[in-house]
Design a protein around this motif. Structure first.
Motif, short mmCIF file in Angstrom:
data_model
loop_
_atom_site.label_atom_id
_atom_site.label_comp_id
_atom_site.label_asym_id
_atom_site.label_seq_id
_atom_site.Cartn_x
_atom_site.Cartn_y
_atom_site.Cartn_z
N VAL A 39 0.86 -1.18 0.00
CA VAL A 39 0.00 0.00 0.00
C VAL A 39 0.90 1.23 0.00
O VAL A 39 1.87 1.27 0.75
CB VAL A 39 -0.87 0.03 1.28
CG1 VAL A 39 -1.60 1.35 1.42
CG2 VAL A 39 -1.86 -1.12 1.30
N PHE A 40 0.59 2.19 -0.86
CA PHE A 40 1.31 3.46 -0.84
C PHE A 40 0.43 4.52 -0.21
O PHE A 40 -0.75 4.60 -0.50
CB PHE A 40 1.66 3.87 -2.28
CG PHE A 40 3.07 3.56 -2.65
CD1 PHE A 40 3.52 2.27 -2.65
CD2 PHE A 40 3.96 4.58 -2.97
CE1 PHE A 40 4.83 1.97 -2.99
CE2 PHE A 40 5.28 4.30 -3.31
CZ PHE A 40 5.72 2.99 -3.31
N THR A 41 1.03 5.35 0.63
CA THR A 41 0.24 6.41 1.25
C THR A 41 1.14 7.60 1.56
O THR A 41 2.34 7.56 1.26
CB THR A 41 -0.51 5.85 2.48
OG1 THR A 41 -1.45 6.82 2.93
CG2 THR A 41 0.43 5.46 3.62
N ARG A 42 0.57 8.68 2.10
CA ARG A 42 1.39 9.87 2.34
C ARG A 42 0.91 10.64 3.56
O ARG A 42 -0.21 10.46 4.02
CB ARG A 42 1.32 10.80 1.14
CG ARG A 42 -0.05 11.46 1.00
CD ARG A 42 0.04 12.67 0.09
NE ARG A 42 -1.25 13.35 -0.06
CZ ARG A 42 -1.46 14.35 -0.88
NH1 ARG A 42 -0.50 14.78 -1.64
NH2 ARG A 42 -2.63 14.93 -0.96
N GLU A 43 1.80 11.49 4.06
CA GLU A 43 1.44 12.39 5.17
C GLU A 43 1.89 13.81 4.84
O GLU A 43 2.90 13.98 4.17
CB GLU A 43 2.10 11.93 6.46
CG GLU A 43 1.47 10.68 7.01
CD GLU A 43 1.50 10.63 8.53
OE1 GLU A 43 2.22 11.42 9.16
OE2 GLU A 43 0.79 9.78 9.07
N PRO A 44 1.21 14.85 5.35
CA PRO A 44 -0.08 14.70 6.03
C PRO A 44 -1.13 14.25 5.02
O PRO A 44 -1.09 14.67 3.88
CB PRO A 44 -0.37 16.11 6.56
CG PRO A 44 0.42 17.02 5.68
CD PRO A 44 1.63 16.25 5.25
#
Ligand code: TYD
Length: 211
Positions: A39-44
């Protein structure tokens, strides 16, 4: 059953213009081809609520936002992200790759804004206690080199307005963190060309038996 043993949580960190987006694209392609569940995700951001918080934080009109409120908003978006997305995916055995995470709060809020590491650890207690990355890849390039390569900062973005001195402090913060957490944080020489940088990343992933 120890759920924390399942899956793997990797974060990517670096100063503005460190080539993070390019490396993330390469990594995504690489993981797709290697057939692993990821899974790829980011912050904020990373979830609908956290993305709404992101808009408030990065809004160029919010110049009156105090440093403490900013740190709390990052932490708030992070808890939502952890509970809704990161831990569920990790507990399903997936490799979770996150563009920025708690070390951004340490580098930007604790060191560069000067809130101090204890304050930032305090507001991030949920992340610190429940969801520290298994591995953090720090794209190591000084802000001077990074900005030269990028061709200057983007105008309008509240954080990009901060200037070179701020980014130097961010960089020094990251270097301190890499030294303090040398088991978790691996420095990648990001001054090299994109392919060479990515080779270093693959080498680390292989060494840690992630791929
Ligand atoms: P973004 O446009 O995603 O920048 P980048 O491409 O450099 O990742 O904006 C994210 C900004 O938020 C970036 O300037 C770093 C900052 N940030 C913090 O200051 N603290 C944090 O905890 C996080 C996650 C990000």
């Amino acid at each position: 059953m120890d759920m924390s043993k399942k899956g793997y949580f990797i974060t990517l960190e670096g100063c503005e213009g460190s080539g993070k987006s390019t490396q993330l694209k390469k990594l995504e392609e690489f993981l797709k081809n290697s057939g692993v569940d990821f899974v790829f995700t980011r912050e904020p951001g990373g979830t609908p609520i956290a993305e709404q918080i992101r808009k408030i934080i990065l809004d160029g009109n919010n110049t009156a936002m105090c440093d403490e409120a900013e740190a709390l908003l990052y932490a708030s978006s992070r808890v939502q992200h952890i509970k809704e997305k990161i831990l569920p995916a990790k507990n399903q055995g997936k490799i979770v790759v996150c563009d920025r995470y708690i070390d951004s709060s340490f580098a930007y809020q604790a060191y560069a804004r000067g809130l101090g590491i204890e304050f930032v650890k305090g507001v991030n207690v949920y992340a610190v206690e429940n969801c520290m990355p298994d591995l953090t890849l720090f794209l190591d390039i000084s802000p001077e080199d990074a900005f030269a390569r990028k061709g200057g900062a983007d105008e309008g973005d509240r954080l990009e307005q901060s200037g070179i001195n701020f980014h130097k402090k961010v960089y020094e913060g990251y270097k301190t963190l890499a030294n303090d957490y040398s088991q978790r944080i691996v420095c990648i020489d990001a001054k090299k060309g994109a392919d060479e940088v990515f080779d270093q990343i693959v080498k680390v992933l292989k060494e840690r038996e992630i791929i």
